[in-house]
Design an enzyme around this catalytic site. Sequence first.
Site, PDB file in Angstrom:
ATOM      1  N   ASN A 124       2.974  -3.819 -11.965  1.00  0.00           N
ATOM      2  CA  ASN A 124       1.798  -3.994 -11.108  1.00  0.00           C
ATOM      3  C   ASN A 124       1.892  -5.364 -10.444  1.00  0.00           C
ATOM      4  O   ASN A 124       2.549  -6.263 -10.960  1.00  0.00           O
ATOM      5  CB  ASN A 124       0.535  -3.986 -11.961  1.00  0.00           C
ATOM      6  CG  ASN A 124       0.034  -2.591 -12.230  1.00  0.00           C
ATOM      7  OD1 ASN A 124       0.806  -1.709 -12.546  1.00  0.00           O
ATOM      8  ND2 ASN A 124      -1.268  -2.416 -12.105  1.00  0.00           N
ATOM      9  N   ARG A 125       1.152  -5.532  -9.360  1.00  0.00           N
ATOM     10  CA  ARG A 125       0.995  -6.858  -8.772  1.00  0.00           C
ATOM     11  C   ARG A 125      -0.005  -7.648  -9.603  1.00  0.00           C
ATOM     12  O   ARG A 125      -1.100  -7.170  -9.854  1.00  0.00           O
ATOM     13  CB  ARG A 125       0.394  -6.749  -7.371  1.00  0.00           C
ATOM     14  CG  ARG A 125       1.352  -6.336  -6.327  1.00  0.00           C
ATOM     15  CD  ARG A 125       0.663  -6.450  -4.971  1.00  0.00           C
ATOM     16  NE  ARG A 125       1.291  -5.570  -4.011  1.00  0.00           N
ATOM     17  CZ  ARG A 125       2.468  -5.814  -3.436  1.00  0.00           C
ATOM     18  NH1 ARG A 125       3.126  -6.919  -3.709  1.00  0.00           N
ATOM     19  NH2 ARG A 125       2.979  -4.960  -2.594  1.00  0.00           N
TER      20      ARG A 125
END
Length: 226
Positions: A34-35
């Site tokens: 994920n960011r």
Amino acid sequence: TAIEAGNLPLAGRHVLITSGPTHEPIDPVRYIANRSSGKQGHALAKAAFEAGARVTLVSGPVTLPDPANVNVIHVESASAMLAAVESNLPADIAIMAAAVADWRVASEGTQKIKKDGSGRPPALELTENPDILATIGHHGSLRPKLLIGFAAETQNLIDNARGKLERKKADWIVANDVSPETGIMGGDANTVRLVSRTGVEDWPELDKTEVARRIIERAAEALAVK
Ligand code: CTP
Ligand code: CA
């Protein structure tokens, strides 16, 4: 005096925080993630220490330095993050700020996957990761007295946050709109809404360090009356 450790609002308390993304290996050179910059989670760890707590920070891969005076445990995957969280219970307050990858590859390759020349990509079978927040929310006697999750959403912010509050048995969800146009992802500011069973509070846009201070302040107050 008021500045002695014994008088700080979280003196004698243990605060457990997750921060950053997780990396789920596909093969030795690739991963799913994920960011997440880790800025909000790391700011929470610092704020909790400054409020007098003993702090454990379970961090996925980030480029930030370890916060001072905090027990930092570095992990890569969601499974490792869950194991580190569980082995550091009990905690008075747990704040799950990590952006945990929802899926991992069902069977991690031990060799680098090579292009086979056909032009067709490999089929990756994914499997769902354990939900760390929900796992400890359902922990019975080991459940932290105050359990706080985050919900980064691009639509239906409050409905989604309320659903997570119930499903994961959290006390609060810190909800934020991460639509690309908000510019929140990776930045220094955050505009959050604090969702609890008693209502929703809208906070103004604040620096992530100030969001952290306010969450910790509110958590200390809530713990004092529990
Ligand atoms: N969380 C977690 N473990 C997971 C997934 C999420 O602990 N495997 C935690 C996050 O740290 C956060 C909260 O749960 O505190 C909400 O995360 P989010 O990704 O918004 O929720 P999901 O249940 O994964 O739902 P979605 O489908 O919206 O991603
Ligand atoms: Ca998710």
